[in-house]
Design a protein around this motif. Structure first.
Motif, PDB file in Angstrom:
ATOM      1  N   ASN A   1      76.760  -6.446 -37.675  1.00 28.83           N
ATOM      2  CA  ASN A   1      76.811  -7.836 -37.230  1.00 28.83           C
ATOM      3  C   ASN A   1      75.400  -8.397 -37.163  1.00 28.83           C
ATOM      4  O   ASN A   1      74.543  -7.857 -36.436  1.00 28.83           O
ATOM      5  CB  ASN A   1      77.463  -7.952 -35.851  1.00 28.83           C
ATOM      6  N   GLY A   2      75.165  -9.449 -37.915  1.00 31.07           N
ATOM      7  CA  GLY A   2      73.848 -10.072 -37.891  1.00 31.07           C
ATOM      8  C   GLY A   2      73.590 -10.777 -36.578  1.00 31.07           C
ATOM      9  O   GLY A   2      74.509 -11.080 -35.810  1.00 31.07           O
ATOM     10  N   ASP A   3      72.325 -11.066 -36.323  1.00 27.92           N
ATOM     11  CA  ASP A   3      71.926 -11.742 -35.086  1.00 27.92           C
ATOM     12  C   ASP A   3      71.658 -13.212 -35.388  1.00 27.92           C
ATOM     13  O   ASP A   3      70.640 -13.545 -35.999  1.00 27.92           O
ATOM     14  CB  ASP A   3      70.684 -11.083 -34.507  1.00 27.92           C
ATOM     15  N   PRO A   4      72.566 -14.122 -34.978  1.00 30.91           N
ATOM     16  CA  PRO A   4      72.365 -15.546 -35.277  1.00 30.91           C
ATOM     17  C   PRO A   4      71.151 -16.153 -34.583  1.00 30.91           C
ATOM     18  O   PRO A   4      70.659 -17.204 -34.984  1.00 30.91           O
ATOM     19  CB  PRO A   4      73.665 -16.192 -34.772  1.00 30.91           C
ATOM     20  N   SER A   5      70.636 -15.501 -33.538  1.00 33.33           N
ATOM     21  CA  SER A   5      69.473 -16.045 -32.831  1.00 33.33           C
ATOM     22  C   SER A   5      68.187 -15.886 -33.620  1.00 33.33           C
ATOM     23  O   SER A   5      67.189 -16.526 -33.329  1.00 33.33           O
ATOM     24  CB  SER A   5      69.321 -15.353 -31.471  1.00 33.33           C
ATOM     25  N   GLY A   6      68.223 -14.983 -34.636  1.00 38.84           N
ATOM     26  CA  GLY A   6      67.042 -14.802 -35.465  1.00 38.84           C
ATOM     27  C   GLY A   6      66.022 -13.837 -34.893  1.00 38.84           C
ATOM     28  O   GLY A   6      64.893 -13.762 -35.375  1.00 38.84           O
ATOM     29  N   SER A   7      66.379 -13.089 -33.845  1.00 42.49           N
ATOM     30  CA  SER A   7      65.428 -12.139 -33.252  1.00 42.49           C
ATOM     31  C   SER A   7      65.212 -10.924 -34.145  1.00 42.49           C
ATOM     32  O   SER A   7      64.236 -10.193 -33.983  1.00 42.49           O
ATOM     33  CB  SER A   7      65.930 -11.681 -31.878  1.00 42.49           C
ATOM     34  N   GLY A   8      66.145 -10.687 -35.088  1.00 43.06           N
ATOM     35  CA  GLY A   8      65.982  -9.588 -36.032  1.00 43.06           C
ATOM     36  C   GLY A   8      66.691  -8.317 -35.645  1.00 43.06           C
ATOM     37  O   GLY A   8      66.648  -7.343 -36.387  1.00 43.06           O
ATOM     38  N   ALA A   9      67.385  -8.295 -34.492  1.00 40.33           N
ATOM     39  CA  ALA A   9      68.092  -7.095 -34.055  1.00 40.33           C
ATOM     40  C   ALA A   9      69.572  -7.231 -34.377  1.00 40.33           C
ATOM     41  O   ALA A   9      70.319  -7.871 -33.640  1.00 40.33           O
ATOM     42  CB  ALA A   9      67.892  -6.874 -32.562  1.00 40.33           C
ATOM     43  N   SER A  10      70.013  -6.622 -35.485  1.00 42.96           N
ATOM     44  CA  SER A  10      71.421  -6.653 -35.877  1.00 42.96           C
ATOM     45  C   SER A  10      72.149  -5.488 -35.215  1.00 42.96           C
ATOM     46  O   SER A  10      71.585  -4.417 -35.003  1.00 42.96           O
ATOM     47  CB  SER A  10      71.547  -6.553 -37.398  1.00 42.96           C
ATOM     48  N   GLN A  11      73.426  -5.709 -34.900  1.00 42.78           N
ATOM     49  CA  GLN A  11      74.203  -4.727 -34.161  1.00 42.78           C
ATOM     50  C   GLN A  11      75.007  -3.833 -35.099  1.00 42.78           C
ATOM     51  O   GLN A  11      75.604  -4.302 -36.064  1.00 42.78           O
ATOM     52  CB  GLN A  11      75.150  -5.432 -33.187  1.00 42.78           C
ATOM     53  N   LEU A  12      75.035  -2.521 -34.789  1.00 41.63           N
ATOM     54  CA  LEU A  12      75.820  -1.543 -35.524  1.00 41.63           C
ATOM     55  C   LEU A  12      76.874  -0.963 -34.591  1.00 41.63           C
ATOM     56  O   LEU A  12      76.558  -0.580 -33.457  1.00 41.63           O
ATOM     57  CB  LEU A  12      74.931  -0.424 -36.054  1.00 41.63           C
ATOM     58  N   THR A  13      78.117  -0.871 -35.077  1.00 35.81           N
ATOM     59  CA  THR A  13      79.206  -0.317 -34.278  1.00 35.81           C
ATOM     60  C   THR A  13      80.033   0.633 -35.130  1.00 35.81           C
ATOM     61  O   THR A  13      80.484   0.261 -36.217  1.00 35.81           O
ATOM     62  CB  THR A  13      80.123  -1.429 -33.727  1.00 35.81           C
ATOM     63  N   LEU A  14      80.208   1.853 -34.648  1.00 34.69           N
ATOM     64  CA  LEU A  14      81.012   2.861 -35.336  1.00 34.69           C
ATOM     65  C   LEU A  14      82.281   3.110 -34.532  1.00 34.69           C
ATOM     66  O   LEU A  14      82.217   3.332 -33.318  1.00 34.69           O
ATOM     67  CB  LEU A  14      80.219   4.159 -35.485  1.00 34.69           C
TER      68      LEU A  14
END
Length: 300
Positions: free
Chosen positions: A231-244
């Motif tokens: 999941n990309g970060d719409p805020s633009g901070s650069g921290a995308s989320q990974l979920t398994l």
């Protein structure tokens, strides 16, 4: 003395009359103008040859140039082998490797074909592969000042492609040890990657599913099915989320993490479903660090 001065001036008048009569001055100026014009024509001819040559090189740039760019961008982990055609219209065999110096490699069956053309202010790559891609998949690249945007445009329905899990064995450890069976499926409603001053920002979502997985390290016919979501970060901070997460199966996988400027950071665990501990013991020892009944997965 006056006569002497007149005699001295007469030759000058005679020389002027001679120049005017013969047109020597006008002839000299014409020759200079001709030489200048001829020099300019030569320069334009040379420029024309150079520009024409550059256009020819660009128009008929070999497909191997694109293969080299892909290999460099992926640190030799994805290769376009036996590239044929041009950068603009060609084909190759996708190969996964373990990187520089690795002896592991795994190729897909069949060739991937592509066409590359202009799209607005950028480029659009259209890829097709009968074995694995869902019709035609588009990748749009838009360069900018100090940045570049790469957008994956999925076909209708969001299903992009499906590949044999065994293909991952070419990447080396641990996949060559696991020798996975099953299929890898990629779906997305749309996702883009933007490079800004060396930092990648992700917008959108993509799901990588491991369907009906199996491994030679287990006696079970099927380990289960799993989903890794980015999941990309719409805020633009650069921290995308990974979920398994686990869809179903004897091997239970779960975990969370991020993908950002510092790379991938992930923490998860693997467990055996009730009654399958013995059949999954070897696999759990390989997946991560054992802590009792679970195997801890740690990346970054």
């Amino acid at each position: 003395m006056i006569r002497s001065l007149l005699r001295r001036r007469n030759p000058r008048r005679g020389w002027s009359n001679t120049v005017a009569a013969t047109g020597w001055g006008e002839s000299t100026y014409a020759e200079l103008a001709w030489d200048k014009s001829r020099g300019a024509s030569k320069r334009w001819a040379i420029i024309g040859v150079v520009v024409g040559g550059l256009i020819g090189v660009i128009a008929f740039a070999p497909a191997a140039w694109l293969a080299g760019a892909v290999a460099s961008a992926t640190n030799q982990r994805l290769l376009l082998a036996d590239a044929r055609g041009t950068v603009w219209s060609g084909s190759a065999v996708p190969v996964l490797t373990g990187g520089p110096g690795s002896h592991d490699a795994s190729a897909l069956s069949g060739r991937m074909e592509w066409t590359l053309g202009l799209k607005g202010l950028g480029l659009e790559l259209l890829a097709r592969q009968s074995c694995c891609l869902n019709g035609t998949v588009a990748v749009q690249v838009k360069p900018g000042f100090g940045r570049m945007n790469v957008t994956l445009v999925p076909p209708l329905g969001g299903w992009i492609g499906q590949w044999p899990s065994a293909w991952l064995g070419g990447m080396g450890t641990p996949f060559n040890t696991l020798q996975l069976g099953g299929a890898i499926r990629l779906t997305s409603p749309g996702i883009s990657f933007e490079s800004v001053q060396g930092r990648w920002l992700v917008r959108g979502r993509a799901d990588v599913e491991l369907v009906n997985a199996s491994s030679r390290l287990s006696t079970l016919d099927s380990l289960g099915s799993y989903r890794l979501t980015l999941n990309g970060d719409p805020s633009g901070s650069g921290a995308s989320q990974l979920t398994l997460s686990t869809t179903e199966g004897a091997l239970q996988l779960s975990g969370n993490g991020t993908w950002g400027a510092n790379g991938v950071r992930f923490r998860g665990e693997a467990r055996a479903a009730s009654g399958d501990d013995a059949a999954l013991a070897n696999l759990l020892n390989i997946i991560g660090r054992r802590e009792g009944a679970r195997s801890v997965i740690s990346i970054g």
